[in-house]
Scaffold this motif. Structure first.
Motif, PDB file in Angstrom:
ATOM      1  N   ASP A  46       0.825  -1.209   0.000  1.00  0.00           N
ATOM      2  CA  ASP A  46       0.000   0.000   0.000  1.00  0.00           C
ATOM      3  C   ASP A  46       0.860   1.261   0.000  1.00  0.00           C
ATOM      4  OD1 ASP A  46      -2.217  -1.640   0.045  1.00  0.00           O
ATOM      5  OD2 ASP A  46      -2.645  -1.334   2.186  1.00  0.00           O
ATOM      6  N   ALA A  47       1.938   1.250   0.795  1.00  0.00           N
ATOM      7  CA  ALA A  47       2.819   2.420   0.864  1.00  0.00           C
ATOM      8  C   ALA A  47       3.516   2.663  -0.474  1.00  0.00           C
ATOM      9  CB  ALA A  47       3.849   2.233   1.974  1.00  0.00           C
ATOM     10  N   ILE A  48       3.989   1.593  -1.098  1.00  0.00           N
ATOM     11  CA  ILE A  48       4.660   1.737  -2.399  1.00  0.00           C
ATOM     12  C   ILE A  48       3.665   2.215  -3.450  1.00  0.00           C
ATOM     13  CG2 ILE A  48       5.798   0.467  -4.275  1.00  0.00           C
ATOM     14  CD1 ILE A  48       7.166  -1.243  -2.098  1.00  0.00           C
ATOM     15  N   GLU A  49       2.486   1.606  -3.478  1.00  0.00           N
ATOM     16  CA  GLU A  49       1.499   1.999  -4.489  1.00  0.00           C
ATOM     17  C   GLU A  49       1.015   3.431  -4.280  1.00  0.00           C
ATOM     18  OE1 GLU A  49      -1.413  -1.136  -4.678  1.00  0.00           O
ATOM     19  OE2 GLU A  49      -0.006  -2.449  -5.742  1.00  0.00           O
ATOM     20  N   ALA A  50       0.935   3.888  -3.029  1.00  0.00           N
ATOM     21  CA  ALA A  50       0.565   5.284  -2.768  1.00  0.00           C
ATOM     22  C   ALA A  50       1.606   6.226  -3.350  1.00  0.00           C
ATOM     23  CB  ALA A  50       0.411   5.514  -1.264  1.00  0.00           C
ATOM     24  N   PRO A  56       6.396   9.466  -9.335  1.00  0.00           N
ATOM     25  CA  PRO A  56       7.792   9.920  -9.281  1.00  0.00           C
ATOM     26  C   PRO A  56       8.578   9.283 -10.422  1.00  0.00           C
ATOM     27  CG  PRO A  56       7.465   8.160  -7.712  1.00  0.00           C
ATOM     28  CD  PRO A  56       6.106   8.469  -8.307  1.00  0.00           C
ATOM     29  N   ALA A  57       9.699   9.889 -10.764  1.00  0.00           N
ATOM     30  CA  ALA A  57      10.560   9.295 -11.793  1.00  0.00           C
ATOM     31  C   ALA A  57      11.206   8.019 -11.255  1.00  0.00           C
ATOM     32  CB  ALA A  57      11.636  10.291 -12.210  1.00  0.00           C
ATOM     33  N   GLN A  58      11.516   8.037  -9.959  1.00  0.00           N
ATOM     34  CA  GLN A  58      12.175   6.890  -9.343  1.00  0.00           C
ATOM     35  C   GLN A  58      11.715   6.764  -7.899  1.00  0.00           C
ATOM     36  OE1 GLN A  58      16.460   5.412  -9.878  1.00  0.00           O
ATOM     37  NE2 GLN A  58      16.632   6.923  -8.263  1.00  0.00           N
ATOM     38  N   LEU A  59      11.504   5.528  -7.475  1.00  0.00           N
ATOM     39  CA  LEU A  59      11.140   5.237  -6.093  1.00  0.00           C
ATOM     40  C   LEU A  59      12.178   4.267  -5.551  1.00  0.00           C
ATOM     41  CD1 LEU A  59       9.239   5.355  -3.647  1.00  0.00           C
ATOM     42  CD2 LEU A  59       7.866   3.576  -4.735  1.00  0.00           C
ATOM     43  N   CYS A  60      12.866   4.680  -4.487  1.00  0.00           N
ATOM     44  CA  CYS A  60      13.895   3.853  -3.866  1.00  0.00           C
ATOM     45  C   CYS A  60      13.353   3.308  -2.553  1.00  0.00           C
ATOM     46  CB  CYS A  60      15.151   4.684  -3.621  1.00  0.00           C
ATOM     47  SG  CYS A  60      16.438   3.750  -2.760  1.00  0.00           S
ATOM     48  N   VAL A  61      13.310   2.000  -2.421  1.00  0.00           N
ATOM     49  CA  VAL A  61      12.884   1.358  -1.182  1.00  0.00           C
ATOM     50  C   VAL A  61      14.159   1.003  -0.424  1.00  0.00           C
ATOM     51  CG1 VAL A  61      11.612  -0.540  -0.135  1.00  0.00           C
ATOM     52  CG2 VAL A  61      10.798   0.467  -2.282  1.00  0.00           C
ATOM     53  N   CYS A  80       5.335  -5.085  -6.874  1.00  0.00           N
ATOM     54  CA  CYS A  80       5.404  -3.620  -6.904  1.00  0.00           C
ATOM     55  C   CYS A  80       6.304  -3.136  -8.040  1.00  0.00           C
ATOM     56  CB  CYS A  80       5.874  -3.080  -5.564  1.00  0.00           C
ATOM     57  SG  CYS A  80       4.632  -3.226  -4.269  1.00  0.00           S
ATOM     58  N   ARG A  81       7.315  -3.924  -8.367  1.00  0.00           N
ATOM     59  CA  ARG A  81       8.171  -3.552  -9.502  1.00  0.00           C
ATOM     60  C   ARG A  81       7.358  -3.557 -10.794  1.00  0.00           C
ATOM     61  NH1 ARG A  81      11.574  -5.805 -13.456  1.00  0.00           N
ATOM     62  NH2 ARG A  81      13.354  -4.473 -13.895  1.00  0.00           N
ATOM     63  N   ALA A  82       6.489  -4.546 -10.941  1.00  0.00           N
ATOM     64  CA  ALA A  82       5.632  -4.600 -12.131  1.00  0.00           C
ATOM     65  C   ALA A  82       4.702  -3.388 -12.165  1.00  0.00           C
ATOM     66  CB  ALA A  82       4.831  -5.899 -12.145  1.00  0.00           C
ATOM     67  N   SER A  83       4.131  -3.017 -11.026  1.00  0.00           N
ATOM     68  CA  SER A  83       3.268  -1.833 -10.955  1.00  0.00           C
ATOM     69  C   SER A  83       4.057  -0.576 -11.295  1.00  0.00           C
ATOM     70  CB  SER A  83       2.665  -1.684  -9.556  1.00  0.00           C
ATOM     71  OG  SER A  83       1.827  -2.754  -9.251  1.00  0.00           O
ATOM     72  N   CYS A  89       7.842   4.250 -13.747  1.00  0.00           N
ATOM     73  CA  CYS A  89       8.667   4.662 -12.618  1.00  0.00           C
ATOM     74  C   CYS A  89       9.725   3.588 -12.401  1.00  0.00           C
ATOM     75  CB  CYS A  89       7.800   4.816 -11.357  1.00  0.00           C
ATOM     76  SG  CYS A  89       8.736   5.112  -9.848  1.00  0.00           S
ATOM     77  N   ARG A  90      10.923   4.007 -12.107  1.00  0.00           N
ATOM     78  CA  ARG A  90      11.977   3.040 -11.798  1.00  0.00           C
ATOM     79  C   ARG A  90      11.929   2.753 -10.304  1.00  0.00           C
ATOM     80  NH1 ARG A  90      18.054   3.373 -10.795  1.00  0.00           N
ATOM     81  NH2 ARG A  90      18.649   1.209 -11.119  1.00  0.00           N
ATOM     82  N   LEU A  91      11.646   1.510  -9.957  1.00  0.00           N
ATOM     83  CA  LEU A  91      11.632   1.080  -8.559  1.00  0.00           C
ATOM     84  C   LEU A  91      12.952   0.375  -8.289  1.00  0.00           C
ATOM     85  CD1 LEU A  91      10.059   0.705  -5.881  1.00  0.00           C
ATOM     86  CD2 LEU A  91       9.236  -1.462  -6.802  1.00  0.00           C
ATOM     87  N   ARG A  92      13.664   0.843  -7.284  1.00  0.00           N
ATOM     88  CA  ARG A  92      14.920   0.178  -6.947  1.00  0.00           C
ATOM     89  C   ARG A  92      14.983  -0.090  -5.451  1.00  0.00           C
ATOM     90  NH1 ARG A  92      19.328   3.159  -5.279  1.00  0.00           N
ATOM     91  NH2 ARG A  92      18.948   5.372  -5.059  1.00  0.00           N
ATOM     92  N   LEU A  93      15.809  -1.049  -5.086  1.00  0.00           N
ATOM     93  CA  LEU A  93      16.007  -1.431  -3.693  1.00  0.00           C
ATOM     94  C   LEU A  93      17.406  -1.014  -3.279  1.00  0.00           C
ATOM     95  CD1 LEU A  93      14.573  -5.072  -3.780  1.00  0.00           C
ATOM     96  CD2 LEU A  93      13.359  -2.932  -3.336  1.00  0.00           C
ATOM     97  N   ALA A  94      17.553  -0.660  -1.999  1.00  0.00           N
ATOM     98  CA  ALA A  94      18.871  -0.254  -1.514  1.00  0.00           C
ATOM     99  C   ALA A  94      19.102  -0.774  -0.105  1.00  0.00           C
ATOM    100  CB  ALA A  94      18.972   1.274  -1.520  1.00  0.00           C
ATOM    101  N   GLY A  95      20.344  -1.130   0.170  1.00  0.00           N
ATOM    102  CA  GLY A  95      20.826  -1.409   1.502  1.00  0.00           C
ATOM    103  C   GLY A  95      20.292  -2.584   2.287  1.00  0.00           C
TER     104      GLY A  95
END
Length: 177
Positions: A46-50, A56-61, A80-83, A89-95
């Motif tokens: 829900d937080a990612i989809e919101a 945004p151009a990019q969303l970093c989780v 969520c990456r598919a969404s 939007c580029r969804l990426r993961l970090a750390g």
């Protein structure tokens, strides 16, 4: 198991903290802390989809605060990456911590998101283990060797499946254009 979820057995055990901050150049950073499991994965989704709804151009989780993730959490990140792709939007993961990274690696998330390899940990080592056959194999040693061979084969199969999946997605994207 008694059929109850982790949160039902111990309400304080499953918690998930999520905070959002605007990054640079259209990047939104979603900081996640706690456990991502069957009980909390819907909240993360829900937080990612919101945030994706804001385009945004990019969303970093940012996952450095995540101590535990199960297969439901890993699947949520893939969904969520598919969404995100649908939202351009580029969804990426970090750390991710090492243990979280290992779960993501087993589920194929590391390759899909292009995460770097996990740092070496004492039980993994930097080099694959080389076995010199002992004089007399015991049944336990034979089983361990067989299990490690099966694991290596499964990782190779998963790597190939991820590559085929990525190629199929590229083809679908080309067909849509």
């Amino acid at each position: 198991m008694d059929g109850r979820s982790r949160a039902d057995r111990d309400p304080g055990m499953t918690s998930l903290g999520i905070s959002v901050s605007g990054g640079s150049a259209g990047t939104v950073v979603l900081r996640v802390a706690g456990d991502i499991d069957i009980d909390t994965a819907p909240r993360l989704r829900d937080a990612i989809e919101a945030q994706l709804a804001r385009r945004p151009a990019q969303l970093c989780v940012e996952l450095s605060g995540v101590a535990f993730i199960d297969s439901m959490g890993a699947q949520t990140l893939l969904d969520c990456r598919a969404s995100a792709m649908d939202s351009h939007c580029r969804l990426r993961l970090a750390g991710p911590q090492v243990l979280v990274h290992n779960v993501l690696d087993m589920r194929g998330v590391v390759e899909v998101f292009g995460l770097p390899a996990a740092p070496d940990v004492p039980w993994r080592g930097s080099e694959p283990r080389q076995y010199a056959p002992p004089r007399a194999w015991t049944p336990v040693e034979q089983t361990v060797e067989q299990a490690e061979r099966v694991i290596a084969e499964a990782r190779e199969i998963r790597r190939r499946a991820v590559a085929v999946s990525a190629a199929a997605r590229r083809l679908l994207d080309l067909r849509r254009e």
